[in-house]
Design an enzyme around this catalytic site. Sequence first.
Site, mmCIF file in Angstrom:
data_model
loop_
_atom_site.group_PDB
_atom_site.id
_atom_site.type_symbol
_atom_site.label_atom_id
_atom_site.label_comp_id
_atom_site.label_asym_id
_atom_site.label_seq_id
_atom_site.Cartn_x
_atom_site.Cartn_y
_atom_site.Cartn_z
ATOM 1 C CB CYS A 277 -0.910 -0.010 1.228
ATOM 2 S SG CYS A 277 -1.899 1.482 1.404
ATOM 3 C CB CYS B 6 -0.649 2.050 5.705
ATOM 4 S SG CYS B 6 -1.315 0.562 4.929
ATOM 5 C CB CYS C 127 -5.295 3.314 -9.290
ATOM 6 S SG CYS C 127 -6.072 4.599 -10.296
ATOM 7 C CG HIS D 98 -7.422 8.178 -10.962
ATOM 8 N ND1 HIS D 98 -6.046 8.034 -10.792
ATOM 9 C CD2 HIS D 98 -7.581 9.260 -11.779
ATOM 10 C CE1 HIS D 98 -5.416 8.968 -11.474
ATOM 11 N NE2 HIS D 98 -6.325 9.737 -12.081
ATOM 12 C CB CYS E 147 -31.274 -60.595 -8.358
ATOM 13 S SG CYS E 147 -30.690 -62.215 -7.807
ATOM 14 C CG HIS F 273 -33.846 -62.172 -4.700
ATOM 15 N ND1 HIS F 273 -33.754 -62.013 -6.061
ATOM 16 C CD2 HIS F 273 -34.436 -61.036 -4.225
ATOM 17 C CE1 HIS F 273 -34.277 -60.841 -6.403
ATOM 18 N NE2 HIS F 273 -34.695 -60.231 -5.300
#
Length: 494
Positions: free
Chosen positions: A26, A29, A39, A62, A156, A448
């Site tokens: 930044c 800071c 930007c 901006h 089955c 089955h």
Amino acid sequence: MRDSYNRFISLSLFLSPSLPAKSCICHMCGAHLNRLHSCLYCVFFACFAKKHIHEHAKSKRHNLAIDLLYGGIYCFMCQDYIYDKEMEQIAKEEQRKAWKMFVCPCKCVPGIGEKYSTWEPTKRELELLRHNPKRRRITSNCTIGLRGLINLGNTCFMNCIVQALTHTPLLRDFFLSDRHKCEMQSNSCLVCEMSQLFQEFYSGHRSPHIPFRLLHLVWTHARHLAGYEQQDAHEFLIAALDVLHRHCKDDNGKKANNPNHCNCIIDQIFTGGLQSDVTCQACHGVSTTIDPFWDISLDLPGSSTPFWPLSPGGDGSALNGESHTTGATALTDCLRRFTRPEHLGSSAKIKCSGCHSYQESTKQLTMKKLPIVACFHLKRFEHSAKLRRKITTYVSFPLELDMTPFMASSKESRMNGQYQQTVDPFNNDNKYSLFAVVNHQGTLESGHYTTFIRQHKDQWFKCDDAIITKASIKDVLDSEGYLLFYHKQFLEYE
């Protein structure tokens, strides 16, 4: 716009989000966190959280800035993130370039350069979507995916496995997203037929499906299952997975991460690694091998093989919430027996690489790598020279299963005196949920097969060939159990 995206944003989509942000700070800071924005009018980076970028926008007028973490465009006049088709196209192009150019030096990001592209509809698909505006909604009471199967004459055994496979979540997602790319010349691909079967199951049709083509392909590729005699459901499962594995091709080109060294969808889901440790009784040297597996076959009490009584509350029972007050055998008992050390005896001596002579040894099996879907085969059918019978011993099995006690890593921790059998609610790596149970009713000669399948959370159905009926969790857990299908609760990203 392109420069910002290329330099700071593209790589954050597959690396740690903080890495590209640390390359700039930044201008107000000096911080490199707090959601930096750049930007779009001048070279200026500032915090969004502390509103430093807002101050810049107000003083310089901006009004557009780009989020360096995700690439979103923020308009200070609208006070919101905006969508622009041209900017979206630029973002896609730069992202594609970044994936092709970037090579991770520490190899920590597998598959870089071969990013899976998102689906974008063709003109034909857009036309179909316009002509078919109705969308199918999945609700808690939805029955899509539930469909009976006609018995074609003692089939089955096939129907019950098909029901289990079509309700395997990752397998369903694979086939319904049309991921299979067939390379076979004739119409004999079992994977293509399974893909069509999934389409039939999830089409919304309620009438029972007739799987005649599937049966024909099974007879073609697994000739030992051909004919109208009753077959073993477990044998059919292994044969089906084998044929699907052979007909599947690696569609994404990534390196396999399973013991079978194959990256087809079958091995991705079903293949685990079984570790075998053979320990010499003379020098205590250990020989280790790791073999792939699709299922685990477990001996039962009542078989001619001694089950060896196991003390209640041993490895696994506490973690899986099981009690032995009734004296019933639990699935974890079978797993503990499967993973216990076994003395091979004087008639099965091995040549020890340390002693350079034949010595007695012990063998122990543990899980080196767990599959996404764990299938447990309870060995209810006993075939020997003197005896052919079905073992009807009741084995209790849980809705949720923790496989941690049966891992090779747990064995090593026990040997080092570090393993503690405690319930860790935050360790979900080895936890499974039950989603299908295949049962066999009757005798060895005449029986089955039916299947219980989980449709939604805590919603179970019984599949008896063409008939589908609702079932309770009690019905599922009280059933005899022949094949138990568990799905991992949490999946590692690869």
